[in-house]
Design a protein around this motif. Sequence first.
Motif, mmCIF file in Angstrom:
data_model
loop_
_atom_site.group_PDB
_atom_site.id
_atom_site.type_symbol
_atom_site.label_atom_id
_atom_site.label_comp_id
_atom_site.label_asym_id
_atom_site.label_seq_id
_atom_site.Cartn_x
_atom_site.Cartn_y
_atom_site.Cartn_z
ATOM 1 N N LEU A 48 8.690 -17.433 15.107
ATOM 2 C CA LEU A 48 7.269 -17.695 14.940
ATOM 3 C C LEU A 48 6.970 -18.417 13.622
ATOM 4 O O LEU A 48 7.700 -18.284 12.642
ATOM 5 C CB LEU A 48 6.492 -16.377 14.976
ATOM 6 N N ASN A 49 5.878 -19.154 13.617
ATOM 7 C CA ASN A 49 5.413 -19.849 12.411
ATOM 8 C C ASN A 49 4.420 -18.935 11.699
ATOM 9 O O ASN A 49 3.243 -18.887 12.036
ATOM 10 C CB ASN A 49 4.753 -21.174 12.787
ATOM 11 N N TRP A 50 4.894 -18.193 10.700
ATOM 12 C CA TRP A 50 4.091 -17.172 10.044
ATOM 13 C C TRP A 50 3.219 -17.753 8.936
ATOM 14 O O TRP A 50 3.633 -18.660 8.204
ATOM 15 C CB TRP A 50 4.987 -16.094 9.438
ATOM 16 N N ASN A 51 2.026 -17.213 8.809
ATOM 17 C CA ASN A 51 1.133 -17.484 7.681
ATOM 18 C C ASN A 51 0.689 -16.144 7.101
ATOM 19 O O ASN A 51 0.743 -15.114 7.777
ATOM 20 C CB ASN A 51 -0.108 -18.264 8.138
ATOM 21 N N THR A 52 0.219 -16.143 5.862
ATOM 22 C CA THR A 52 -0.247 -14.888 5.277
ATOM 23 C C THR A 52 -1.661 -14.585 5.761
ATOM 24 O O THR A 52 -2.490 -15.491 5.919
ATOM 25 C CB THR A 52 -0.237 -14.948 3.741
ATOM 26 N N ILE A 53 -1.929 -13.311 5.972
ATOM 27 C CA ILE A 53 -3.216 -12.909 6.536
ATOM 28 C C ILE A 53 -4.360 -13.205 5.587
ATOM 29 O O ILE A 53 -5.479 -13.519 6.014
ATOM 30 C CB ILE A 53 -3.193 -11.414 6.925
ATOM 31 N N ALA A 89 -4.848 -3.250 13.314
ATOM 32 C CA ALA A 89 -3.514 -3.442 12.753
ATOM 33 C C ALA A 89 -3.234 -2.503 11.589
ATOM 34 O O ALA A 89 -2.110 -2.050 11.396
ATOM 35 C CB ALA A 89 -3.350 -4.896 12.293
ATOM 36 N N ASP A 90 -4.271 -2.208 10.795
ATOM 37 C CA ASP A 90 -4.082 -1.420 9.583
ATOM 38 C C ASP A 90 -4.398 0.062 9.765
ATOM 39 O O ASP A 90 -4.401 0.822 8.803
ATOM 40 C CB ASP A 90 -4.954 -1.990 8.452
ATOM 41 N N GLU A 91 -4.656 0.473 10.986
ATOM 42 C CA GLU A 91 -5.052 1.855 11.230
ATOM 43 C C GLU A 91 -3.879 2.813 11.045
ATOM 44 O O GLU A 91 -2.802 2.629 11.594
ATOM 45 C CB GLU A 91 -5.600 2.001 12.655
ATOM 46 N N GLU A 92 -4.094 3.822 10.228
ATOM 47 C CA GLU A 92 -3.147 4.915 10.045
ATOM 48 C C GLU A 92 -1.758 4.443 9.598
ATOM 49 O O GLU A 92 -0.729 4.921 10.079
ATOM 50 C CB GLU A 92 -3.031 5.738 11.335
ATOM 51 N N VAL A 93 -1.723 3.496 8.675
ATOM 52 C CA VAL A 93 -0.464 3.104 8.059
ATOM 53 C C VAL A 93 -0.620 3.187 6.554
ATOM 54 O O VAL A 93 -1.733 3.131 6.021
ATOM 55 C CB VAL A 93 -0.021 1.671 8.463
ATOM 56 N N ASP A 94 0.489 3.323 5.838
ATOM 57 C CA ASP A 94 0.441 3.316 4.383
ATOM 58 C C ASP A 94 0.052 1.930 3.877
ATOM 59 O O ASP A 94 0.245 0.914 4.571
ATOM 60 C CB ASP A 94 1.804 3.712 3.812
ATOM 61 N N GLY A 95 -0.456 1.904 2.644
ATOM 62 C CA GLY A 95 -0.964 0.661 2.095
ATOM 63 C C GLY A 95 0.041 -0.472 2.050
ATOM 64 O O GLY A 95 -0.316 -1.633 2.214
ATOM 65 N N PHE A 96 1.300 -0.159 1.850
ATOM 66 C CA PHE A 96 2.306 -1.225 1.780
ATOM 67 C C PHE A 96 2.597 -1.804 3.165
ATOM 68 O O PHE A 96 3.198 -2.871 3.280
ATOM 69 C CB PHE A 96 3.595 -0.714 1.127
ATOM 70 N N GLN A 97 2.169 -1.116 4.241
ATOM 71 C CA GLN A 97 2.383 -1.587 5.601
ATOM 72 C C GLN A 97 1.188 -2.352 6.156
ATOM 73 O O GLN A 97 1.184 -2.711 7.331
ATOM 74 C CB GLN A 97 2.672 -0.388 6.516
ATOM 75 N N LYS A 98 0.185 -2.618 5.330
ATOM 76 C CA LYS A 98 -0.971 -3.356 5.805
ATOM 77 C C LYS A 98 -0.565 -4.744 6.287
ATOM 78 O O LYS A 98 0.441 -5.310 5.859
ATOM 79 C CB LYS A 98 -2.009 -3.489 4.684
ATOM 80 N N ALA A 99 -1.368 -5.286 7.177
ATOM 81 C CA ALA A 99 -1.089 -6.611 7.721
ATOM 82 C C ALA A 99 -0.894 -7.618 6.591
ATOM 83 O O ALA A 99 -1.709 -7.695 5.671
ATOM 84 C CB ALA A 99 -2.234 -7.044 8.622
ATOM 85 N N PHE A 100 0.185 -8.372 6.688
ATOM 86 C CA PHE A 100 0.467 -9.403 5.687
ATOM 87 C C PHE A 100 0.658 -10.771 6.332
ATOM 88 O O PHE A 100 0.263 -11.779 5.782
ATOM 89 C CB PHE A 100 1.710 -9.031 4.878
ATOM 90 N N TYR A 101 1.272 -10.800 7.496
ATOM 91 C CA TYR A 101 1.532 -12.052 8.213
ATOM 92 C C TYR A 101 0.725 -12.119 9.506
ATOM 93 O O TYR A 101 0.386 -11.087 10.101
ATOM 94 C CB TYR A 101 3.004 -12.152 8.599
#
Length: 372
Positions: A89-94, A30-42
Amino acid sequence: MLAIVLPLMAGTISEEQCYYLHLDDLLDCADEEVDGFQKAFYYAIDDLDNDGVKEIVVADIFKTNCVFKAVGGKPQLISPNFKVDVEKLNWNTIFDFYTSIEADRSGDITVRHHPVMAYDIDIAHNRFTVPGDVAWDEAVMRSTKYDRMIFKPHIGNIHLVKAEPGSYTVDGTPIDLGLCYTFALDNASLTKKMFRGYKSEQATPVIVPKAWLNDHRPLQFKRWLYGEEVPSVSASVRRMITTYYGDQMKIRDISWVATCEEKERTFYDVLFEPYNGKVCLAFVCIEEGEVESTRNMWFDVSKSDPNMIDIGADIDDLMGLTPEIQVMADTPKGLELYVRWYSFEGSHFDIWREVSDQFVTVVGDYHYIMAY
């Protein structure tokens, strides 16, 4: 973000248990080759295609570039064109993944030892109390042989002094704490070495059984204490963090948290300027000149005041929510941080584990102080 499917195999473990066991693989993808602010959160778990198998969806803070996963033995790619209505969807934080997912956690190298944090302590009188609101249930507390106390790299033998009901008062209202467990060091003079330079209110030691030490090695580290002069942060560190998070993320404030020389790790709290209606408060770990891992907390900016978040607090006040590290432990599952941090209503006593490139909560306890 990429998309992943874990195919369901006959006789395999549950979907939730599979996701629990493979969180590192999910974050790697999920976190591959994305900027830090785009890291998985939900994350969200649901049967998206009605085939009887629950998928897991991982998304960034803006719920874009979602990652879709189903159940099975090992991650495999699924078409990124897989559609889902993210608003349903029922989201939770990662970073609350381990504590909120319904999975068997008894085999976890940390959870199986039932560690607790003693936040009500009196160093001078050698008394360290685990209040009932942050203790495990009574059966666990009575059956676990807690005989070691850890603070920073120090390890002390302890014994139980008493277990008795406790309470405290908030705005004149008594609040029941349940059974509180008070421990003491077998050698009271060890307090001078273990807590040298710390007042009782500055330390939250960790209470564990001896077996915890079989797969946890406490590390020596230096940390900033409230009231000390705040060390300056170099321009090169700022550049590393800005490069990692992306040019659109401007640093508003930054502070040094701690350094572990053995692991060549340095930790920082970073508050960014608002971006796209949200503001990010990040806990950032740098190793050998690169950002190694992070923990991003996001808040909605007030629509009426750009210098406040939507619950009415100043954006700059968010720096008060940052963690105080009590113990760093090297483990086969990754670095663990035992932290105390304050929210707007209380104090939190968490165990964070480095999973892939994020710090995820393994155990989370909370002490209510007051309504904001």
